[in-house]
Design a protein around this motif. Structure first.
Motif, PDB file in Angstrom:
ATOM      1  N   ILE A 221       0.815  -1.220   0.000  1.00 50.14           N
ATOM      2  CA  ILE A 221       0.000   0.000   0.000  1.00 50.14           C
ATOM      3  C   ILE A 221       0.847   1.268   0.000  1.00 50.14           C
ATOM      4  N   GLY A 222       2.153   1.164   0.097  1.00 51.01           N
ATOM      5  CA  GLY A 222       3.005   2.342   0.064  1.00 51.01           C
ATOM      6  C   GLY A 222       4.348   2.078   0.708  1.00 51.01           C
ATOM      7  N   SER A 223       5.033   3.163   1.053  1.00 45.73           N
ATOM      8  CA  SER A 223       6.325   3.039   1.726  1.00 45.73           C
ATOM      9  C   SER A 223       6.508   4.209   2.678  1.00 45.73           C
ATOM     10  N   ILE A 224       7.330   3.984   3.698  1.00 46.58           N
ATOM     11  CA  ILE A 224       7.590   5.024   4.693  1.00 46.58           C
ATOM     12  C   ILE A 224       8.526   6.056   4.068  1.00 46.58           C
ATOM     13  N   ASN A 225       8.076   7.319   4.076  1.00 48.64           N
ATOM     14  CA  ASN A 225       8.913   8.404   3.562  1.00 48.64           C
ATOM     15  C   ASN A 225       9.671   9.110   4.661  1.00 48.64           C
ATOM     16  N   ASP A 226       9.066   9.195   5.845  1.00 50.71           N
ATOM     17  CA  ASP A 226       9.686   9.959   6.922  1.00 50.71           C
ATOM     18  C   ASP A 226       9.116   9.509   8.262  1.00 50.71           C
ATOM     19  N   LEU A 227       9.860   9.754   9.309  1.00 52.09           N
ATOM     20  CA  LEU A 227       9.401   9.520  10.674  1.00 52.09           C
ATOM     21  C   LEU A 227       9.514  10.836  11.424  1.00 52.09           C
ATOM     22  N   LEU A 228       8.429  11.228  12.101  1.00 55.31           N
ATOM     23  CA  LEU A 228       8.424  12.485  12.848  1.00 55.31           C
ATOM     24  C   LEU A 228       8.409  12.172  14.334  1.00 55.31           C
ATOM     25  N   MET A 229       9.244  12.895  15.089  1.00 56.52           N
ATOM     26  CA  MET A 229       9.341  12.639  16.521  1.00 56.52           C
ATOM     27  C   MET A 229       9.047  13.904  17.307  1.00 56.52           C
TER      28      MET A 229
ATOM     29  N   ILE B  47       3.676   8.184   5.172  1.00 54.60           N
ATOM     30  CA  ILE B  47       3.658   7.104   4.184  1.00 54.60           C
ATOM     31  C   ILE B  47       3.326   7.688   2.822  1.00 54.60           C
ATOM     32  N   GLY B  48       4.107   7.312   1.825  1.00 51.78           N
ATOM     33  CA  GLY B  48       3.847   7.705   0.446  1.00 51.78           C
ATOM     34  C   GLY B  48       3.002   6.643  -0.227  1.00 51.78           C
ATOM     35  N   VAL B  49       1.865   7.079  -0.810  1.00 51.94           N
ATOM     36  CA  VAL B  49       0.927   6.147  -1.436  1.00 51.94           C
ATOM     37  C   VAL B  49       0.803   6.510  -2.908  1.00 51.94           C
ATOM     38  N   GLY B  50       0.830   5.495  -3.759  1.00 53.77           N
ATOM     39  CA  GLY B  50       0.631   5.718  -5.189  1.00 53.77           C
ATOM     40  C   GLY B  50       1.812   6.424  -5.818  1.00 53.77           C
ATOM     41  N   GLY B  51       1.570   6.922  -7.002  1.00 52.97           N
ATOM     42  CA  GLY B  51       2.616   7.638  -7.716  1.00 52.97           C
ATOM     43  C   GLY B  51       3.535   6.698  -8.455  1.00 52.97           C
TER      44      GLY B  51
ATOM     45  N   LEU C 123       7.690   6.755  -9.581  1.00 52.13           N
ATOM     46  CA  LEU C 123       9.000   7.390  -9.492  1.00 52.13           C
ATOM     47  C   LEU C 123       8.934   8.732  -8.761  1.00 52.13           C
ATOM     48  N   GLY C 124       8.122   8.788  -7.719  1.00 47.70           N
ATOM     49  CA  GLY C 124       8.007   9.993  -6.912  1.00 47.70           C
ATOM     50  C   GLY C 124       7.021  11.016  -7.447  1.00 47.70           C
ATOM     51  N   MET C 125       6.499  10.809  -8.638  1.00 51.53           N
ATOM     52  CA  MET C 125       5.542  11.748  -9.233  1.00 51.53           C
ATOM     53  C   MET C 125       4.131  11.305  -8.874  1.00 51.53           C
ATOM     54  N   GLY C 126       3.326  12.230  -8.388  1.00 47.77           N
ATOM     55  CA  GLY C 126       1.940  11.929  -8.063  1.00 47.77           C
ATOM     56  C   GLY C 126       1.756  11.162  -6.772  1.00 47.77           C
ATOM     57  N   GLU C 127       2.783  11.098  -5.962  1.00 46.14           N
ATOM     58  CA  GLU C 127       2.699  10.373  -4.696  1.00 46.14           C
ATOM     59  C   GLU C 127       1.881  11.187  -3.697  1.00 46.14           C
ATOM     60  N   HIS C 128       1.022  10.501  -2.980  1.00 44.20           N
ATOM     61  CA  HIS C 128       0.152  11.119  -1.970  1.00 44.20           C
ATOM     62  C   HIS C 128       0.736  10.785  -0.604  1.00 44.20           C
ATOM     63  N   LEU C 129       1.136  11.804   0.163  1.00 40.22           N
ATOM     64  CA  LEU C 129       1.704  11.587   1.492  1.00 40.22           C
ATOM     65  C   LEU C 129       0.609  11.658   2.541  1.00 40.22           C
ATOM     66  N   VAL C 130       0.595  10.684   3.435  1.00 44.33           N
ATOM     67  CA  VAL C 130      -0.354  10.682   4.546  1.00 44.33           C
ATOM     68  C   VAL C 130       0.420  10.450   5.840  1.00 44.33           C
ATOM     69  N   ALA C 131      -0.091  11.020   6.925  1.00 44.69           N
ATOM     70  CA  ALA C 131       0.518  10.848   8.240  1.00 44.69           C
ATOM     71  C   ALA C 131      -0.331   9.873   9.043  1.00 44.69           C
ATOM     72  N   VAL C 132       0.309   8.834   9.554  1.00 45.39           N
ATOM     73  CA  VAL C 132      -0.397   7.846  10.371  1.00 45.39           C
ATOM     74  C   VAL C 132       0.313   7.750  11.722  1.00 45.39           C
ATOM     75  N   PRO C 133      -0.412   7.435  12.774  1.00 49.35           N
ATOM     76  CA  PRO C 133       0.240   7.271  14.089  1.00 49.35           C
ATOM     77  C   PRO C 133       1.245   6.118  14.041  1.00 49.35           C
ATOM     78  N   TYR C 134       2.430   6.370  14.540  1.00 49.37           N
ATOM     79  CA  TYR C 134       3.499   5.381  14.495  1.00 49.37           C
ATOM     80  C   TYR C 134       3.119   4.097  15.227  1.00 49.37           C
ATOM     81  N   GLU C 135       2.397   4.233  16.327  1.00 50.39           N
ATOM     82  CA  GLU C 135       2.046   3.036  17.109  1.00 50.39           C
ATOM     83  C   GLU C 135       1.052   2.136  16.388  1.00 50.39           C
TER      84      GLU C 135
ATOM     85  N   ASP D  13      -6.677   2.494  -1.285  1.00 49.78           N
ATOM     86  CA  ASP D  13      -7.690   3.520  -1.541  1.00 49.78           C
ATOM     87  C   ASP D  13      -8.029   4.305  -0.274  1.00 49.78           C
ATOM     88  N   GLU D  14      -8.083   3.607   0.861  1.00 48.38           N
ATOM     89  CA  GLU D  14      -8.352   4.305   2.122  1.00 48.38           C
ATOM     90  C   GLU D  14      -7.241   5.301   2.442  1.00 48.38           C
ATOM     91  N   LEU D  15      -5.994   4.918   2.184  1.00 48.74           N
ATOM     92  CA  LEU D  15      -4.884   5.832   2.426  1.00 48.74           C
ATOM     93  C   LEU D  15      -4.922   7.013   1.459  1.00 48.74           C
TER      94      LEU D  15
END
Length: 177
Positions: free
Chosen positions: A67-75, A86-90, A92-104, A165-167
């Motif tokens: 469903i995607g890959s981890i782009n960054d971790l925020l602390m 998490i980067g979803v879709g796209g 080669l980095g084009m059209g990627e949709h970034l979403v923030a999810v709780p780490y836990e 799709d949910e992401l």
């Protein structure tokens, strides 16, 4: 000209060597020198993961769909990781949709995702009438899953309970300035 360069090099080397020999260490004869104790301390972090290896880690859902890959971790300010971006879709980095999810909410897994490919060492069973005129042959190939050796510095993948799709329908994460 070459001979002058060689002679100058030898003279410089001789001067440096005499300075080095002139600095001999002083020794005292009234006391024995204490034994030097060299203690080398190493720190091991077995069971810990490198944060640098988490970026790009693939994220799957419970149905083993990528469903995607981890782009960054925020602390937070104390250093505890609170959010995974998490980067979803796209492509080669084009059209990627970034979403923030709780780490836990992420679950990390060391085993590789079960493969859907099958191998061909098949077993064949033949059934038919006693006369041998009618035969039915069934060939089955067992599904195999590959498992990777566990990495001691990062997990194989993460699991997040959502579909792609949910992401994509989640609000897009943007870094504020």
């Amino acid at each position: 000209m070459l001979m002058k360069s060689i002679a100058a090099g030898l003279a410089g080397t001789a001067l440096l060597a005499t300075v080095a020999f002139a600095q001999s260490p002083t020794t005292t004869t009234d006391k024995a020198a204490p034994a030097a104790t060299a203690t080398t301390t190493t720190t091991t972090a077995s069971g810990e993961w490198r944060a640098s290896k988490m970026s790009g880690l693939k994220v799957y859902n419970d149905a083993n769909e990528n469903i995607g890959s981890i782009n960054d971790l925020l602390m937070d300010k104390s250093g505890a990781i609170k959010i995974a971006v998490i980067g979803v879709g796209g492509f080669l980095g084009m059209g990627e949709h970034l979403v923030a999810v709780p780490y836990e909410k992420l679950k990390f897994v060391n085993e590789a995702v079960a493969s859907t490919t099958t191998t061909r060492p098949a077993t064949t069973t033949t059934t038919g009438a006693a006369t041998g005129t009618e035969k039915t042959t069934t060939t089955t190939a067992p599904a195999t899953s590959s498992t990777s050796s566990t990495s001691k510095w990062y997990p194989d993948h993460a699991v997040f309970n959502a579909s792609k799709d949910e992401l994509k329908n989640m609000p897009e994460f943007k870094y504020s300035e």
